[in-house]
Design an enzyme around this catalytic site. Structure first.
Site, mmCIF file in Angstrom:
data_model
loop_
_atom_site.group_PDB
_atom_site.id
_atom_site.type_symbol
_atom_site.label_atom_id
_atom_site.label_comp_id
_atom_site.label_asym_id
_atom_site.label_seq_id
_atom_site.Cartn_x
_atom_site.Cartn_y
_atom_site.Cartn_z
ATOM 1 C CE LYS A 30 -9.458 4.444 -16.654
ATOM 2 N NZ LYS A 30 -8.669 3.577 -15.757
ATOM 3 C CG ASN A 31 -6.082 6.361 -15.500
ATOM 4 O OD1 ASN A 31 -7.050 5.737 -15.069
ATOM 5 N ND2 ASN A 31 -5.321 5.906 -16.473
ATOM 6 N NE ARG A 100 -4.200 -2.671 -11.101
ATOM 7 C CZ ARG A 100 -3.520 -3.419 -10.235
ATOM 8 N NH1 ARG A 100 -3.928 -4.616 -9.948
ATOM 9 N NH2 ARG A 100 -2.463 -2.959 -9.624
ATOM 10 N NE ARG A 129 -2.405 -2.917 -13.856
ATOM 11 C CZ ARG A 129 -3.425 -2.136 -14.214
ATOM 12 N NH1 ARG A 129 -4.480 -2.675 -14.750
ATOM 13 N NH2 ARG A 129 -3.382 -0.847 -14.009
ATOM 14 C CB ILE A 131 0.655 -3.322 -5.039
ATOM 15 C CG1 ILE A 131 0.325 -4.500 -4.120
ATOM 16 C CG2 ILE A 131 -0.445 -3.090 -6.048
ATOM 17 C CD1 ILE A 131 -0.833 -4.198 -3.188
ATOM 18 C CG ASP A 132 6.933 -4.784 -5.928
ATOM 19 O OD1 ASP A 132 6.118 -4.823 -6.870
ATOM 20 O OD2 ASP A 132 8.088 -4.342 -6.061
ATOM 21 C CD GLN A 133 9.075 -0.793 -6.178
ATOM 22 O OE1 GLN A 133 9.651 0.211 -5.789
ATOM 23 N NE2 GLN A 133 9.590 -2.014 -6.051
ATOM 24 C CB THR A 170 4.605 2.254 -9.799
ATOM 25 O OG1 THR A 170 3.238 2.171 -9.351
ATOM 26 C CG2 THR A 170 5.487 2.558 -8.610
ATOM 27 C CB VAL A 171 0.809 5.686 -12.576
ATOM 28 C CG1 VAL A 171 -0.311 6.710 -12.385
ATOM 29 C CG2 VAL A 171 1.574 5.977 -13.866
ATOM 30 C CB THR A 172 -1.554 3.331 -8.631
ATOM 31 O OG1 THR A 172 -0.911 2.137 -9.064
ATOM 32 C CG2 THR A 172 -2.698 3.680 -9.566
ATOM 33 C CG ASP A 313 -3.144 3.753 -20.373
ATOM 34 O OD1 ASP A 313 -3.358 4.515 -19.425
ATOM 35 O OD2 ASP A 313 -2.747 2.585 -20.236
ATOM 36 C CB ILE A 335 4.224 -0.089 -19.509
ATOM 37 C CG1 ILE A 335 4.871 1.151 -20.109
ATOM 38 C CG2 ILE A 335 3.669 0.160 -18.104
ATOM 39 C CD1 ILE A 335 6.040 1.716 -19.302
ATOM 40 N NE ARG A 405 -12.521 -0.872 -15.208
ATOM 41 C CZ ARG A 405 -11.216 -1.152 -15.259
ATOM 42 N NH1 ARG A 405 -10.787 -2.174 -15.944
ATOM 43 N NH2 ARG A 405 -10.342 -0.415 -14.595
HETATM 44 C C1 EPZ Z 1 -1.747 3.216 -14.051
HETATM 45 O O1 EPZ Z 1 -1.807 1.871 -13.651
HETATM 46 C C2 EPZ Z 1 -2.998 3.460 -14.874
HETATM 47 N N1 EPZ Z 1 -4.191 3.248 -14.047
HETATM 48 C C3 EPZ Z 1 -3.007 2.527 -16.081
HETATM 49 O O2 EPZ Z 1 -4.146 2.864 -16.861
HETATM 50 C C4 EPZ Z 1 -1.748 2.776 -16.911
HETATM 51 O O3 EPZ Z 1 -1.716 1.881 -17.980
HETATM 52 C C5 EPZ Z 1 -0.508 2.583 -16.027
HETATM 53 O O4 EPZ Z 1 -0.593 3.444 -14.870
HETATM 54 C C6 EPZ Z 1 0.781 2.900 -16.771
HETATM 55 O O5 EPZ Z 1 0.737 4.213 -17.230
HETATM 56 C C7 EPZ Z 1 -4.562 4.224 -13.197
HETATM 57 O O6 EPZ Z 1 -3.938 5.257 -13.092
HETATM 58 C C8 EPZ Z 1 -5.808 3.958 -12.387
HETATM 59 P P1 EPZ Z 1 1.998 1.144 -12.848
HETATM 60 P P2 EPZ Z 1 -0.782 1.339 -12.507
HETATM 61 O O7 EPZ Z 1 2.002 0.888 -11.383
HETATM 62 O O8 EPZ Z 1 -0.442 2.416 -11.581
HETATM 63 C C9 EPZ Z 1 4.930 -2.550 -12.446
HETATM 64 C C10 EPZ Z 1 -5.995 2.448 -18.205
HETATM 65 O O9 EPZ Z 1 -6.076 1.877 -19.291
HETATM 66 N N2 EPZ Z 1 4.793 -2.365 -10.996
HETATM 67 O O10 EPZ Z 1 2.523 2.428 -13.346
HETATM 68 O O11 EPZ Z 1 -1.355 0.074 -11.952
HETATM 69 C C11 EPZ Z 1 3.624 -2.996 -13.077
HETATM 70 O O12 EPZ Z 1 3.500 -4.392 -12.994
HETATM 71 C C12 EPZ Z 1 -5.145 1.865 -17.104
HETATM 72 O O13 EPZ Z 1 -6.569 3.533 -17.910
HETATM 73 C C13 EPZ Z 1 5.530 -3.168 -10.133
HETATM 74 O O14 EPZ Z 1 6.286 -4.031 -10.565
HETATM 75 O O15 EPZ Z 1 0.492 0.984 -13.375
HETATM 76 C C14 EPZ Z 1 3.766 -2.503 -14.495
HETATM 77 O O16 EPZ Z 1 4.483 -3.457 -15.248
HETATM 78 C C15 EPZ Z 1 -4.597 0.509 -17.489
HETATM 79 N N3 EPZ Z 1 5.402 -2.999 -8.789
HETATM 80 C C16 EPZ Z 1 4.602 -1.225 -14.351
HETATM 81 O O17 EPZ Z 1 5.206 -1.294 -13.053
HETATM 82 C C17 EPZ Z 1 4.552 -2.034 -8.266
HETATM 83 O O18 EPZ Z 1 4.485 -1.917 -7.012
HETATM 84 C C18 EPZ Z 1 3.793 0.068 -14.427
HETATM 85 O O19 EPZ Z 1 2.694 -0.091 -13.566
HETATM 86 C C19 EPZ Z 1 3.815 -1.234 -9.152
HETATM 87 C C20 EPZ Z 1 3.952 -1.408 -10.515
#
Ligand code: EPZ
Length: 428
Positions: A30-31, A100, A129, A131-133, A170-172, A313, A335, A405
Site C-alpha cells: 500500500k505505502n 491523508r 501528522r 506536514i511542515d517539512q 518523514t516518509v511522505t 506499523d 514515531i 484501507r
Molecule cells: C507514513 O506516514 C506511512 N503512510 C505510515 O503508514 C507510517 O506509519 C509512517 O510513514 C511512519 O513510518 C504512508 O506511507 C502512506 P511520517 P507519514 O511523515 O509519512 C512527524 C500505515 O499504517 N512529521 O514519516 O504521514 C509526524 O507527525 C500508515 O500504513 C512532522 O512533524 O509519516 C510523525 O510523528 C500509518 N512534520 C513523524 O514525523 C512533517 O512534515 C513520522 O511521520 C511530517 C512528519
C-alpha cells in the site's frame, strides 16, 4: 421527513482457537503504491503499475487522479495511467479527508503545473501528522504558500534547486520532495531523508522516468528533468502485511508459508519474532515460513524507530502477541504520539496493559476472551483481528473500514489458512 439514509458498517466475526496452516500470497505494498500512483502526475506519458493491491486507499488515489483529469484503467492487480490531459491542480477536501496520503499529490502538481491547491489533511487518530517539512522543501524551492479556507495554496515560477536537511525523518515528506525535485534540472540535495523500502521503490520509479537520484545513507542527490517519461513498475510486496501474517502464524501456534515477500525488508520484524520464540525459515528471497513448536511466547522490549528500526506499523500487532507472553513486555512508540488506541480494546478482551507516556507495559495473561471491539485505525484493527484469532470464544471487530484501507481481502486470506472469520454488514 424520516431520514431514510441507511448507513452500513462492516464487522469481522472471528471464532478463536484455530491454528493457521497453509500458504498465503502477500499483496503489493500500500505505502509504495500510493506515492507511485501520484508520481504519474509528473509526466504526460503512459505509466503502468503492476501488483497494485485492491484497497480503499488505492481506490481513493485513483478517484483523485481521475478528478484531476487523468485517465486510469484499472484491472484486478494493475493500473494504466495517462495523465497527459490533467487539467486541474486542486485536491479537494472530501478526498484528502478520506485519505491523508492525498498530500502526496502536492509535490507532483506543483512541479508540473507550478501550482497546487490541496485541502489541509485533517489530523488523524494516531497523531497530529504535521506536514511542515513537506512545505519547507517547497518554500526553499521558491514556492509561495498560503493557507486559506482550509486549503493550502502553493505557487511558484520555476523550481529552484534545494539543499535541505529534514528536521524529522518523514516518509511522505521525503516522497513529496523527491517527486517535486525530479522536475528540477539543477542539482538538489536532501539530507536526513526516510529510507523505508517504499521510499526506495518510488526512487526506482523516478529513475525509470528519467530523474537522476543518488542515495548515500540518508542523503539524496537529485538531478531532475523538465520532461519526465512514463514507466512500467511492479510494486514491492507489502512488508507490513507480511509482518502481520508472520505474527498471526506464530500467535495461533500454526505453520504458514508466505509467498511474494522481500525478506530483506523484514529484518527487524523477523529478529523480534525469533526473540519471542517463533521458528522462522527463509526459503529463498521471496518466501518465509513461520511456525511454532508449541512453545510459549517470550516477552519482548520493543521501541519503534524509522527504517531499518522496528516499524511503528507493526507495533499494534506485536502488542497483541505480547498480551499472551510469559511475563512483562514493554513497547515504546517513538514515531506517533497517539498510537495506543488498540490498548483499550485489547483490555476488553482481558489483556493486562498499562500505558505510561510513550510506553505500554504488557503483562502476559493466560488467555484472551472474545468481545465486541472497535477499530480506530488501520494497524489497531489488525491487532484486534490477531487477538480474536487466539481469544476464547467469539470476537466481533467493528468498523473494519479501517482494515480494508490497508489489507487486501484479509478475511478471505485468513479463512484460506483455516481461520473461522466471517464478514458481516450491518445496516443502521
Ligand atoms: C507514513 O506516514 C506511512 N503512510 C505510515 O503508514 C507510517 O506509519 C509512517 O510513514 C511512519 O513510518 C504512508 O506511507 C502512506 P511520517 P507519514 O511523515 O509519512 C512527524 C500505515 O499504517 N512529521 O514519516 O504521514 C509526524 O507527525 C500508515 O500504513 C512532522 O512533524 O509519516 C510523525 O510523528 C500509518 N512534520 C513523524 O514525523 C512533517 O512534515 C513520522 O511521520 C511530517 C512528519
Amino acid at each position: 421527513m424520516i431520514n431514510t439514509t441507511s448507513y452500513t458498517s462492516e464487522s469481522l466475526i472471528i471464532k478463536g482457537g484455530c491454528k493457521l496452516k497453509g500458504k498465503v500470497r502477500i499483496s503489493g505494498s500500500k505505502n509504495a503504491s500510493l506515492p507511485i500512483i501520484m508520481s504519474t502526475l509528473l509526466t504526460n506519458k503512459p505509466c503502468h503499475i503492476e501488483d497494485v493491491p485492491d484497497l480503499l486507499d488505492v481506490k481513493n488515489s485513483v478517484e483523485l487522479l481521475r478528478l484531476l483529469g487523468a485517465e486510469v484503467i484499472q484491472s484486478s492487480t494493475s493500473l494504466a495511467v495517462d495523465a497527459s490531459k490533467v487539467n486541474s491542480f486542486i485536491a479537494p477536501d472530501h478526498l484528502v479527508r478520506r485519505m491523508r496520503a492525498s498530500v502526496l499529490a502536492m509535490g507532483p502538481l506543483l512541479a508540473r503545473f507550478k501550482k497546487a491547491v490541496v485541502a489541509m489533511p485533517g489530523g488523524c487518530s494516531i497523531g497530529i501528522r504535521a506536514i511542515d517539512q513537506h512545505l519547507k522543501v517547497f518554500e526553499k524551492a521558491g514556492a509561495h504558500i498560503k493557507v486559506q479556507h482550509g486549503y493550502i495554496h502553493l505557487e511558484l515560477k520555476d523550481i529552484k534547486p534545494v539543499e535541505y536537511t529534514f528536521e524529522v525523518v518523514t516518509v511522505t515528506g521525503t516522497e513529496n520532495a523527491l517527486m517535486f525535485l525530479s522536475m528540477c534540472e539543477k542539482r538538489s540535495i536532501l539530507r536526513n531523508i526516510a529510507i523505508e523500502p517504499e521510499v526506495m521503490d518510488l526512487i526506482e520509479v523516478l529513475r525509470k522516468m528519467g530523474a537522476n537520484i543518488q542515495v548515500e545513507g540518508r542523503t539524496a542527490i537529485i538531478r531532475g528533468s523538465s520532461e519526465l517519461g512514463g514507466f512500467t513498475h511492479r510494486v514491492i510486496p507489502d512488508r507490513i502485511e507480511a509482518g502481520t501474517f508472520l505474527v498471526a502464524g506464530f500467535m495461533t501456534k500454526g505453520d504458514i508459508e508466505l509467498e511474494n515477500v522481500r525478506v530483506d525488508h523484514l529484518g527487524s520484524v523477523i529478529e523480534k519474532l525469533k526473540e519471542a520464540g517463533a521458528c522462522i525459515e527463509v526459503c529463498g528471497t521471496d518466501r518465509i515460513r513461520v511456525y511454532s513448536k508449541g512453545n510459549s511466547i517470550r516477552p519482548l522490549s520493543i521501541s519503534t524507530l524509522e527504517y531499518p528500526g522496528f516499524p511503528t506499523d507493526m507495533q499494534a500487532q506485536f502488542m497483541s502477541m505480547c498480551c499472551l507472553a510469559d511475563g512483562w513486555s514493554d513497547i515504546t512508540e517513538n514515531i506517533f504520539e497517539n498510537r495506543f488506541q488498540h490498548v483499550a480494546e485489547l483490555k476488553r478482551m482481558g489483556a493486562d496493559i498499562h500505558v505510561k507516556g510513550r510506553t505500554a507495559f504488557v503483562r502476559g495473561v493466560e488467555k484472551l476472551t472474545g468481545a465486541e471491539v472497535f477499530s480506530t485505525d488501520l494497524r489497531a484493527s489488525a491487532s484486534l483481528v490477531l487477538a480474536g484469532l487466539v481469544a476464547e470464544g467469539e470476537t466481533i471487530v467493528r468498523d473494519i473500514y479501517h482494515l480494508d484501507r490497508g489489507y487486501e481481502r484479509l478475511d478471505e486470506k485468513l479463512r484460506n489458512l483455516g481461520a473461522v472469520v466471517e464478514r458481516q454488514t450491518s445496516y443502521e
